[in-house]
Each structure stands twice: as structure tokens, then as C-alpha cells.
Design a protein around this motif. Structure first.
Motif, PDB file in Angstrom:
ATOM      1  N   VAL A   1       0.887  -1.248   0.133  1.00  0.00           N
ATOM      2  CA  VAL A   1       0.058   0.028  -0.045  1.00  0.00           C
ATOM      3  C   VAL A   1       0.775   1.294  -0.237  1.00  0.00           C
ATOM      4  CG1 VAL A   1      -1.757   1.360   1.231  1.00  0.00           C
ATOM      5  CG2 VAL A   1      -1.967  -1.096   1.191  1.00  0.00           C
TER       6      VAL A   1
ATOM      7  N   PHE B   1       3.781   1.619  -0.930  1.00  0.00           N
ATOM      8  CA  PHE B   1       4.904   1.652  -2.330  1.00  0.00           C
ATOM      9  C   PHE B   1       3.824   2.466  -3.092  1.00  0.00           C
ATOM     10  CE2 PHE B   1       8.597  -1.178  -2.506  1.00  0.00           C
ATOM     11  CZ  PHE B   1       8.694  -1.013  -1.062  1.00  0.00           C
ATOM     12  N   ALA B   2       2.510   2.041  -3.112  1.00  0.00           N
ATOM     13  CA  ALA B   2       1.772   2.600  -4.078  1.00  0.00           C
ATOM     14  C   ALA B   2       1.516   3.958  -3.852  1.00  0.00           C
ATOM     15  CB  ALA B   2       0.306   1.800  -4.045  1.00  0.00           C
ATOM     16  N   VAL B   3       1.326   4.485  -2.706  1.00  0.00           N
ATOM     17  CA  VAL B   3       1.082   5.850  -2.461  1.00  0.00           C
ATOM     18  C   VAL B   3       2.506   6.537  -2.701  1.00  0.00           C
ATOM     19  CG1 VAL B   3       0.516   7.517  -0.599  1.00  0.00           C
ATOM     20  CG2 VAL B   3      -0.477   5.309  -0.756  1.00  0.00           C
TER      21      VAL B   3
ATOM     22  N   ALA C   1       4.775   5.832  -4.870  1.00  0.00           N
ATOM     23  CA  ALA C   1       4.984   5.903  -6.226  1.00  0.00           C
ATOM     24  C   ALA C   1       4.457   7.198  -6.807  1.00  0.00           C
ATOM     25  CB  ALA C   1       4.495   4.738  -7.069  1.00  0.00           C
ATOM     26  N   VAL C   2       3.164   7.320  -6.430  1.00  0.00           N
ATOM     27  CA  VAL C   2       2.181   8.411  -7.050  1.00  0.00           C
ATOM     28  C   VAL C   2       2.880   9.766  -6.412  1.00  0.00           C
ATOM     29  CG1 VAL C   2       0.556   7.222  -7.734  1.00  0.00           C
ATOM     30  CG2 VAL C   2       0.308   8.103  -5.620  1.00  0.00           C
TER      31      VAL C   2
ATOM     32  N   THR D   1       5.887  10.874  -8.120  1.00  0.00           N
ATOM     33  CA  THR D   1       5.722  11.343  -9.339  1.00  0.00           C
ATOM     34  C   THR D   1       5.316  12.850  -9.540  1.00  0.00           C
ATOM     35  OG1 THR D   1       4.966   9.381 -10.084  1.00  0.00           O
ATOM     36  CG2 THR D   1       4.365  11.123 -11.413  1.00  0.00           C
TER      37      THR D   1
ATOM     38  N   PHE E   1      13.852   2.081  -9.693  1.00  0.00           N
ATOM     39  CA  PHE E   1      12.426   2.477  -9.547  1.00  0.00           C
ATOM     40  C   PHE E   1      11.817   1.192 -10.127  1.00  0.00           C
ATOM     41  CE2 PHE E   1       9.090   6.052  -9.895  1.00  0.00           C
ATOM     42  CZ  PHE E   1       8.136   5.308  -9.075  1.00  0.00           C
TER      43      PHE E   1
ATOM     44  N   ALA F   1       9.389  -1.592  -8.476  1.00  0.00           N
ATOM     45  CA  ALA F   1       8.026  -1.882  -8.686  1.00  0.00           C
ATOM     46  C   ALA F   1       7.759  -3.326  -9.101  1.00  0.00           C
ATOM     47  CB  ALA F   1       7.468  -0.951  -9.931  1.00  0.00           C
TER      48      ALA F   1
ATOM     49  N   ALA G   1       6.031  -6.703  -6.548  1.00  0.00           N
ATOM     50  CA  ALA G   1       4.794  -7.503  -7.394  1.00  0.00           C
ATOM     51  C   ALA G   1       5.113  -9.061  -7.205  1.00  0.00           C
ATOM     52  CB  ALA G   1       4.375  -7.085  -8.524  1.00  0.00           C
TER      53      ALA G   1
ATOM     54  N   LEU H   1      -4.949  11.366   1.804  1.00  0.00           N
ATOM     55  CA  LEU H   1      -4.037  10.323   1.281  1.00  0.00           C
ATOM     56  C   LEU H   1      -3.551   9.727   2.795  1.00  0.00           C
ATOM     57  CD1 LEU H   1      -1.757  11.138  -1.394  1.00  0.00           C
ATOM     58  CD2 LEU H   1      -3.637   9.539  -1.511  1.00  0.00           C
TER      59      LEU H   1
ATOM     60  N   SER I   1      -4.283   6.273   4.138  1.00  0.00           N
ATOM     61  CA  SER I   1      -3.251   5.183   4.369  1.00  0.00           C
ATOM     62  C   SER I   1      -3.369   4.456   5.618  1.00  0.00           C
ATOM     63  CB  SER I   1      -2.150   5.998   4.180  1.00  0.00           C
ATOM     64  OG  SER I   1      -1.846   6.418   2.793  1.00  0.00           O
TER      65      SER I   1
ATOM     66  N   VAL J   1      -4.505  -7.455  -1.971  1.00  0.00           N
ATOM     67  CA  VAL J   1      -3.261  -6.385  -1.669  1.00  0.00           C
ATOM     68  C   VAL J   1      -3.145  -5.902  -3.205  1.00  0.00           C
ATOM     69  CG1 VAL J   1      -1.135  -6.373  -0.848  1.00  0.00           C
ATOM     70  CG2 VAL J   1      -2.569  -8.262  -0.004  1.00  0.00           C
ATOM     71  N   PRO J   2      -2.742  -4.707  -3.209  1.00  0.00           N
ATOM     72  CA  PRO J   2      -2.235  -4.119  -4.363  1.00  0.00           C
ATOM     73  C   PRO J   2      -0.979  -4.704  -4.843  1.00  0.00           C
ATOM     74  CG  PRO J   2      -2.002  -2.553  -2.713  1.00  0.00           C
ATOM     75  CD  PRO J   2      -2.705  -3.611  -2.256  1.00  0.00           C
ATOM     76  N   TYR J   3      -0.893  -4.953  -6.271  1.00  0.00           N
ATOM     77  CA  TYR J   3       0.345  -5.671  -6.785  1.00  0.00           C
ATOM     78  C   TYR J   3       0.191  -7.351  -6.611  1.00  0.00           C
ATOM     79  CZ  TYR J   3       2.946  -1.397  -5.932  1.00  0.00           C
ATOM     80  OH  TYR J   3       3.459  -0.260  -5.738  1.00  0.00           O
TER      81      TYR J   3
END
Lengths: 332, 459
Positions: free
Chosen positions: B70, B72-74, B76-77, B80, B112, B116, B120, B424, B428, B445-447
């Protein structure tokens, strides 16, 4: 080929990888959004599950291509990067907002249940429209010459027929690619009913994308004459390839081909991005900054080329490993 | 909108851009630390689990990998956002020096990607990779964390100690050498300081969550391991961090005297400088602080005779702003560091004598605060290095005011960013609490693969 040209090719390659793979992820979000109108709750759930399953393992890796493109742009062509950012800050800020909403909505949607989980998945779906639209608008704005070398441009210049049309084209193309991918994934997972669902939508999206692209050519001729002239001159072979592959994919969809649709659809996108690049060459920013004039220092260009090679060497095998795992194979 | 925006004065733009950058970076830096160090904690737990057939340890590794997914996803954005902000807020900085330091970010891109993809693989692998093969699939994530930290921190170090280019008579950048830019004198201390800092934030942070649970009566093995594993890592690294920090401070005194004088509140250049703890920096010296005569000179050169440059040698328009804030931030970082050192020593002594944590609730209370302390030290350190470098974006080469965008409306964007990030952050925390309540296979789970091998996404 000069090293500036080589880095320009890397930039286009990175953008193409992003357009195809992240594009499919955005499009999948669009289908999830449209699926909310399905009355059949079971179908809705299967669509959501298919979208989550197809994006799950690869969405971040696909997203990283965008970071890669940004970095290559500012390292290889800092003189283009700065005016693009200073002129197109409105669409780009909106695109990045879409990225934040989509990524976090996706992650939270996996974990959370109940209303908050549902809202997270909705945020994911809605924001899947935002990012491709505004990135498309930015590309359209660059093509029509809004961004000038050394300038900070007009903050609202991107609100015009061409940028808006390219934005729409991006959204529709993403949906089209996504439908083809999801069709393939559904069939692989043995859900023929869902495969049929996406097959129909792929045909619909394909026809709409073709129509928008045709209108786009007319607007391109009016708003971005330089790029249009290039596209029907040096870029013509690629344009023809793209149209041919697009039609072939459509034919395959109509006849229910079991294989080969995914590479054909990818091929159509690759050809049109390459055609665009050829049409715009030698300009980074038509018609105020060329690849040669906008290039950064030689040392940086050489380093960028090496890093790109290294990225392919690292990413290729790792992503292949991930796909094998995700498709359910046990690894030793 | 554009006329309203362009009518706002540019000086206001500079402050808005700085605040926006500081806020979004200050948020992201916590997630970066988690991205750098959480995978290592997860693998240490898994190693223990596999080696000793310890289900509690394996359960922790699995739990931590879900939290990592979770966050990592937040991360990552929000990362960005920073990539875009480099151009959206500081276009003239990028225009001039993008090619000098850009290679660092390009290399970071490879790490990166690795991170990523392998997060996964690792998460999928819980179902599809056996035993040690799964453990090894996590190693690239740890390496990517170290490599990513290096590439990004090297760029920041370059902003503090720019090299690897020349300016010709017309002020144009020439003779760019990307590798020389990355391996600058500040990288040597900034990189290890940030890397160890990340491990400390995650080590104390995780331990504090389990200490809090133990205070509420959850004393089973899983909670004890969840406290002991990360706390051990953090306690071992703390003395090392204090050593690296000391080297870094002397490096800054040497390389960036204006920054050093700023955070140490040194007015007049000379020997025998007092080290001030706390207090307010004024034109006539430090007020309300505790002064230790000669210590500052001694710390810089191991002798009270060491001459330390003061702000009197720095032209007015080149002095860092907000001296008191810088000074207190520096004090906070160092103070927390020593507090954590004491906590680690307490833990170490107890472990040495009785192979257990100290048998008092005061220890658990202290550990449960250590995570907040570590984050406070992290943010303070970042303030010291960033605000201390002002008014320069590239030290003594380019002013931040020369780099800023002419785009308007940044205060509105700032407000939007605060709202968005607050949301966010809140969600989280809710997501992490949801993960904490679940066990083993439960939930998606994401990924990761769909839960239970069936269809995913059911409500």
C-alpha cells in the motif's frame, strides 16, 4: 545518427511503452467506470475483478515509464523541458493530480471494504479519464506550436480544438487497447462471457478511435500544419501501417480471432506514435526548437543512452518473470 | 484566471513554490524511508521464520509486505508529483542544470523499475514461490532501495556541492561530466546519513507500533518479535548514524559555511565558538539558550582554537533565512538522535543481561514514542539541509529566485495539495489498520493475486 537523435529515439520509445502499457491500465479504469452502469451485479464484480487482476502486478512498472520519459526529457533536452513545464502547467498539474488519485485509489480499493473501498475504486475509475486526457492535451498543444523555445507561453493556450481532440483521442485509444488486453486476459482466465463483453467494446472503441483520429487529421491540418505536412509526407508509410494494423485488428475482433489481437493493437499504436515523431522531426517544439538545438550536454546524452540500455536489460527479464508468476506458474 | 495569476508578484511565487515543494517532499520523504527500509525488515523477519521454522516471524514478514504494498503505491504517486514539480516549480533550474544532474534520476529510474516489479513478484510469491526462493525474490527490492536512495541523494548533494560542469564567459554551462556531478564531496556524507536515517525511521517506527500494542496488553510472541526485530536494527544503527552525522556536520562547516553558521547561530567569525543548545538567534547572539563555551570550535576542529566562519563573513543577501528555526531543527535532530541512542543502549544492556526487553512499562512507553521521534529527526534534518542552503538552489551558483516558475496561482495549488495529501495520509492509516486486523491470506493486496485464488474485488 547524432547522440541527440539517439536520445530523441529513446524519448519516443519510452513514450510508446508508456502509451501502450500504462495506456491499457488507464483504459481498464475507463471500462471499470462504464461497468458501473451495468445492472447485473455479478457482471460488474467480474469486470472489477478482471481489471484489478490485469493491472495488479504491473501497474507501477508501467507507470515508471512516465518518470523515465520525464527524466530523459530534462536530462537530454533541458531547453525543451523548461518551456513545456512553464507553459503547460495547467494540464500537466491536472494530469499529475489524476495520477495521484488513480494510483492511491487503486491501492486503497484493494485493501478497504465498505463505502470507503467503493469510493476508492470509483476514484480510481474516474481519474483514469483525467490523466490521459490532459497528457493528450499537452501533446496536442506542443504539436500546434503553443510551446515556444525560451518562452513561458500562454497559460490557457492549450484550450483549443487540437489539444482537446488529442486528449479525447488518448482516452479513446487507451480504452481500445485496454479492451483488447482485457478480452485476451478474460479468455485466458476461461471467462468466455466476459471475453465477449470486451470483444464488443473493443470493436466499439476501435471504431470511435478511428473516427476521432480522422477528425483529428483535419484539425491537425488547420492547427498544426507543420506536423500534418510531415505526417502525410515522411510519416505517411507509418500512418498507413497504423491504419492497416488498426483495420486488421478490427477485422480480427469482428471474426473473433483467438490469437494475435494484442500484438496487432500494440503495433497500431507504435506506428502512430512513431509516425508523429517522424512528422515532427527535426523539431522538439515545432517550429522553434530542434532536437539538435535543444540537446543537453554530450556527457549527459551518452549517459542517458547507457542508462536506457541498462533499463531494458533490467526491466525485460524481470517483467517476464513477473508475468510468468502472475499467470499462475510455479517457479523453482 | 491567467490575468489574475500573472498579476501576483513573483516574490510571492517564490515563497509559494518553496512551501509547496517543502510540503510535498516532507510528506514523500517518510514514504521514501519506508520504501528504502521496510523491505529489509520484512526479509529479516522472513529469514528468521525460514531458519527457525518460526510461524510468528513469517506472519510478520507477510503482514509487513502488505503494508509495503500500500505504502509503495502511495509513494510511487507522491514521488511522481515531485518529478513533475521539478519542472513545474523550478523550470529555470532544470533548463540550466537538468543535463548536469539528470543522470542521477535516470539511474534512479532503473531502481524504481526494479522495486516496482520485485515488490509484485514478492507479493505474488507468497503463494507461488517456495521457501528460500521467495526470500531471494525480495533481495532486489532491498538493493533497489539502497540504489534509489543513492541516486536521489547524490542529486541533492550536488545542489549543496555543485561540480562536474563549468561556466563559460557568457555564463553558459559547459564541460558537463555527469558522474563527477553525482560523486561530489557532499554525497560521501549525505548518502549514508539518509540511508541510515531511513532504516532508523522504519526500525523505530515499526517497533513503536508493536510497543503500543504491548502496552495495551498484547504480549504474544508475534508482538514481541515485531518489536524486537526492527528495534534491534535501529539500535545498532543509531551510534553509527551519530558518527556519520558528526562527519556530515564537519563537512558542512567546511563546504557550506553559511549553512553551518546559520544553524549554529554563529555571528562573528573566530575561535572559541560556543555551542548553543536551544535558544533564539538574534543579531546580538543567542538568547535563552544553554551555551557550552568552546565546544562548537572543538567539534569542528578538535580544538577550541578552531576558527569557525560566522554570518559576518556572509553577504546579507546570501544568508540563510529563519536562523532560529534552522537552529532549533538542528538541535531537535541531534537531541532526538541522542535520545534514541540512550533507548538503544537501555535495550542492549537488558538484552545482554537477560536476553529480554527491560521488564518495565516505561521501556514500552519510550519505544512507542521513538517512532514519532525518528520522524521528527528526519524532517528536522531535511529542513536543516534545504532551508540552510537558501537563498541558493545550487549552492553559490544559482539562486532559488532565479529558478522559480512564472506560473501563477501557486497558493491555490498549495491549498489543494494540503487537502489531497491530508486525505491520502488519513486513508493510508485506515488501510494499514485494516491490514493489521486481517491475518494470513485474507483480503486482496495491491500488486498481488486475487484473494483465495478465486475472483477478486467482491465487496
Amino acid at each position: 545518427m547524432s547522440s541527440a537523435d539517439a536520445v530523441a529515439v529513446i524519448l519516443v520509445a519510452g513514450a510508446t511503452l508508456y502509451a501502450v502499457f500504462a495506456g491499457a491500465d488507464f483504459g481498464a479504469g475507463v471500462w471499470q467506470l462504464l461497468a458501473r452502469r451495468e445492472g447485473d451485479a455479478d457482471l460488474r464484480e467480474r469486470i472489477e475483478a478482471r481489471v484489478a487482476g490485469s493491472l495488479g502486478p504491473v501497474w507501477e512498472a508501467n507507470h515508471v515509464w512516465l518518470i523515465f520519459v520525464l527524466v530523459v526529457l530534462w536530462t537530454g533536452f533541458p531547453d525543451a523541458f523548461a518551456p513545456i513545464m512553464e507553459t503547460l502547467y495547467v494540464p500537466l498539474a491536472l494530469a499529475v493530480t489524476g495520477i495521484v488519485l488513480r494510483g492511491s485509489g487503486f491501492a486503497f480499493g484493494h485493501i478497504l471494504e465498505g463505502r470507503l473501498g467503493g469510493s476508492s475504486r470509483n476514484v480510481f475509475a474516474v481519474s483514469s479519464l483525467i490523466t490521459p486526457f490532459f497528457l493528450g492535451a499537452a501533446v496536442g498543444s506542443i504539436a500546434s506550436g503553443d510551446v515556444e523555445a525560451g518562452g513561458s507561453g500562454d497559460a490557457l493556450g492549450w484550450i483549443g480544438p487540437l489539444p482537446v481532440l488529442i486528449g479525447v483521442l488518448f482516452v479513446v485509444s487507451c480504452s481500445y487497447i485496454a479492451a483488447v488486453f482485457l478480452l485476451d486476459d478474460s479468455r485466458r482466465a476461461g471467462d468466455d462471457q466476459l471475453a465477449l463483453y470486451f470483444q464488443r467494446r473493443a470493436i466499439g472503441a476501435g471504431v470511435v478511435a478511428g473516427g476521432v483520429a480522422a477528425v483529428g487529421l483535419v484539425v491537425l491540418r488547420i492547427d498544426a500544419r507543420y506536423v500534418f505536412d510531415g505526417l502525410v509526407d515522411e510519416g505517411l508509410p507509418l500512418l498507413i501501417v497504423s491504419v492497416a494494423l488498426g483495420l486488421l485488428t478490427l477485422a480480427g475482433l469482428l471474426r473473433g480471432w483467438k490469437r494475435g489481437l494484442r500484438p496487432l493493437a500494440i503495433g497500431a499504436v507504435v506506428a502512430v506514435v512513431a509516425g508523429w515523431a517522424v512528422a515532427q522531426y527535426p523539431y522538439l517544439l515545432p517550429q522553434t526548437l530542434t532536437v539538435e538545438a535543444g540537446a543537453g550536454a554530450d556527457g549527459a546524452l551518452t549517459a542517458t543512452i547507457w542508462v536506457f540500455v541498462a533499463a531494458l536489460v533490467v526491466v525485460g527479464p524481470s517483467i517476464a518473470l513477473l508475468y510468468r508468476l502472475a499467470q499462475g506458474q510455479e517457479l523453482e | 484566471v491567467s490575468t489574475l495569476a500573472s498579476s501576483l508578484p513573483l516574490a510571492d511565487n517564490l515563497l509559494a513554490a518553496r512551501e509547496l515543494m517543502a510540503f510535498t517532499l516532507g510528506f514523500h520523504i517518510i514514504l521514501s524511508c519506508i520504501g528504502i527500509a521496510l523491505p529489509a525488515m520484512m526479509l529479516i523477519a522472513e529469514h528468521r521464520g525460514l531458519r527457525h521454522d518460526d510461524d510468528a516471524a513469517l506472519g510478520l514478514a507477510r503482514q509487513w509486505s502488505k503494508a509495503a504494498a500500500v505504502l509503495f503505491a502511495v509513494g510511487a504517486v507522491t514521488g511522481t508529483v515531485l518529478s513533475f514539480e521539478m519542472g513545474l516549480l523550478w523550470p529555470h533550474f532544470m533548463e540550466r542544470y537538468g543535463d548536469v544532474f539528470g543522470t542521477g534520476f535516470a539511474i534512479e529510474g532503473i531502481f524504481f523499475f526494479t522495486e516496482a516489479i520485485f515488490i509484485a513478484i514478492y507479493i505474488y510469491g507468497w503463494k507461488r514461490l517456495k521457501g528460500w526462493a521467495h526470500f531471494w525474490s525480495g533481495i532486489p527490492i532491498v538493493i533497489a532501495g539502497v540504489g534509489g536512495a543513492f541516486s536521489v541523494v547524490a542529486v541533492n548533494s550536488w545542489m549543496n556541492q555543485p561540480q562536474g560542469f563549468e561556466l563559460d564567459a557568457a555564463g553558459q554551462v559547459t564541460n558537463v561530466e555527469p558522474l563527477r556531478a553525482l560523486f561530489n564531496p557532499a554525497t560521501v556524507y549525505e548518502f549514508p546519513h539518509m540511508l541510515i536515517g531511513a532504516y532508523m525511521v522504519v526500525g523505530f517506527g515499526l517497533a513503536s507500533i508493536y510497543a503500543f500494542g504491548m502496552l495495551k496488553g498484547r504480549r504474544e510472541r508475534r508482538h514481541r518479535l515485531g518489536l524486537i526485530i526492527p528495534l534491534t536494527v535501529a539500535a545498532i544503527l543509531t551510534p553509527l548514524q551519530i558518527f556519520v552525522g558528526d562527519v556530515a556536520a564537519r563537512g558542512v562547516a567546511d563546504h557550506q559555511p553559511s549553512k553551518f553558521a546559520g544553524f549554529e547561530c554563529i555571528r562573528d567569525t573566530g575561535p572559541d565558538q560556543t555551542e548553543w543548545l536551544g535558544g533564539i538567534c538574534t543579531e546580538s547572539g543567542v538568547k535563552y539558550g544553554i551555551g557550552i563555551p568552546g565546544l562548537d570550535s572543538w567539534l569542528v576542529g578538535y580544538s577550541t582554537d578552531t576558527v569557525v566562519t560566522g554570518l559576518d563573513r556572509v553577504p546579507d543577501d546570501q544568508r540563510p533565512p529563519s536562523n532560529t528555526m534552522l537552529h532549533l531543527a538542528f538541535n531537535a535532530m541531534v537531541g532526538v538522535g541522542f535520545g534514541l541512542l540512550a533507548l538503544g543502549a537501555w535495550f542492549g544492556a537488558s538484552w545482554y543481561r537477560r536476553r529480554d526487553i527491560p521488564p518495565t512499562r516505561w521501556f514500552l512507553r519510550a519505544v512507542s514514542l521513538s517512532g514519532i521521534g525518528a520522524v521528527l529527526a528526519l524532517e528536522s534534518g531535511w529542513i536543516v539541509t534545504e532551508v540552510g542552503r537558501q537563498p541558493w538552489i545550487v549552492y553559490e551558483v544559482m539562486r532559488t529566485s532565479e529558478a522559480v516558475t512564472s506560473a501563477g496561482g501557486l497558493w491555490f495549488v498549495f491549498g489543494g495539495a494540503v487537502l489531497l495529501y491530508a486525505t491520502l495520509g488519513t486513508i493510508s492509516v485506515i488501510a494499514l489498520r485494516t491490514i493489521a486486523r486481517r491475518s494470513g491470506d485474507e483480503g486482496s493486496v495491491p500488486y498481488g493475486p486475487p484473494p483465495g485464488g478465486g475472483t477478486a474485488g467482491s465487496e
